[in-house]
Scaffold this active site. Sequence first.
Site, short mmCIF file in Angstrom:
data_model
loop_
_atom_site.label_atom_id
_atom_site.label_comp_id
_atom_site.label_asym_id
_atom_site.label_seq_id
_atom_site.Cartn_x
_atom_site.Cartn_y
_atom_site.Cartn_z
N GLU A 291 15.85 -23.76 20.36
CA GLU A 291 15.94 -24.88 19.42
C GLU A 291 15.07 -24.56 18.20
O GLU A 291 13.85 -24.41 18.32
CB GLU A 291 15.47 -26.18 20.08
N GLU A 322 17.96 -25.66 8.38
CA GLU A 322 17.64 -24.42 9.09
C GLU A 322 18.77 -23.40 8.96
O GLU A 322 18.53 -22.20 8.85
CB GLU A 322 17.34 -24.74 10.56
N ASP A 476 16.85 -33.04 18.81
CA ASP A 476 16.55 -32.63 20.18
C ASP A 476 17.46 -33.32 21.18
O ASP A 476 17.94 -32.71 22.14
CB ASP A 476 15.08 -32.93 20.50
#
Length: 494
Positions: A291, A322, A476
């Site tokens: 992650e 990201e 998450d």
Amino acid sequence: MWRKAVVVAVLALGMGYLYHTDPQMPTRMLDYISESLPQMEPRPPALEEAIARGWQTLITAPARRWARVAVGVNACVDVVVSGVGLLQALALEPGSGRDHEVLHTKEDLKEAFVHYMGKGAAAERFFSDKEVFQRIARAAAEYPGAQLYVGGNAALIGQKLASNPELVVLLCGPVGPKLHDMLDEQIVVPPESLQETDEFHLILEYKSGEQWGSARAPQANRFILSHDVSNGEMSTLETFVASLEDFQPDLVVLSGLHMMEGMGRDLWEERLKEAVVAISDVRNEVPIHLELASMTDRDYMNRILQEQVMPIVNSVGLNEQELLFLAQSGGGPHADLTSWDGIPDVGRVSDILLWILEQHGRADPQSEADLTRIHFHTLAYHILATVDGHWGNQEAAVSAGARVASSQACGLQDVDITKVILKAPLTFHSSFSEPRESLAVDPSRPVTVWSRGNVSFHLTPVLVCKHPLRTVGLGDAISAEGLVFSELMPRPEL
């Protein structure tokens, strides 16, 4: 003109007389009129309702489920507070925004917060001065309405996984007494992970449309800061890997690499090599999901991408910031973009995902890399990109991730279609450049599938919460839910 005035005056006098003799008459007249009109039932949004129902049909359990999942290695206590309110409490005035790779002063914090608030983008930064950070942390904890939660990607993923009663979850990370009390009872914490004090991260949230000075947030999001040496050095990584032999997981989830970035090049260069050695000790048959989180050092990200970590994991979870930073760091497609303009273009996202799997993954069967799965999430839609033959149940997995994004952001267990809105494009292209395929979302079966070479893409829109209660940990939760519904295909016999 004067005739109209007389008529108005007579009507006013008449109504005044009626009101004087019967003060309730106006109310009764309105009630009579409203009862006489046909009653219009509020109609739920058709597209949102169709998508929510479509998810229910598509989300089915995989044939082979995980039984034991090990998660590490970043864990902390999140202090969630109004970002603008905290900065005002620190006697900071609004001003121009500017990004900082590392925060050294309160002024740096203000500038970085304003910079990302104006974009509506999430970011996480290391605060170098321990004493100043502690003063900011005290102010945050004492701010009216401040709340404490389980924090750190690993702990948050562990919490989400532990909500499945059939799963046994191992969490390894710096777990202090307050965090330990907040963790789900199903989570196993190795004794070596326990420490006397907690690590605190400050989550500065802002709402959609919130304004401070000239900065106006286009969407709700958060800015995270910490002075976290334990997580920053990934100090429990070796403990985590050593505990796997006894725990015998059938899935490993790794996070926290982004925390090392703030420690400086000398530390992360050496520690990253040690991390790769440790990760390589995980049994080959056990898949590893990595992650990612917000980073700013291109050399560091490039090292993760090209030389060390990415090739030895099977799966990656990331967001639009990201993904673009990966392309910029590794010289990938659309690296010339400085940032996304609104909702990321699906074609551009597809190009970058394909590049990662072809250049740094196992899209080429002859490649020695293990990466075969990327779970991409942005506010409006999610994409699950997988190399053919390695993963199953993708429609269910990507749908489950989008569903939890819609419900959790609104603070609910299920999707409430009156509280969400569709922002995803319903038509798009498979690539930004030719040759490309024109694609569309079918709301009744809301996963669009296309292939490029031997890589399959599964896209589903997100029903975006109109008034999100909490944005921290959504990524998450999305990755955790996607993993729960994913199935690793058996390796063919050689």
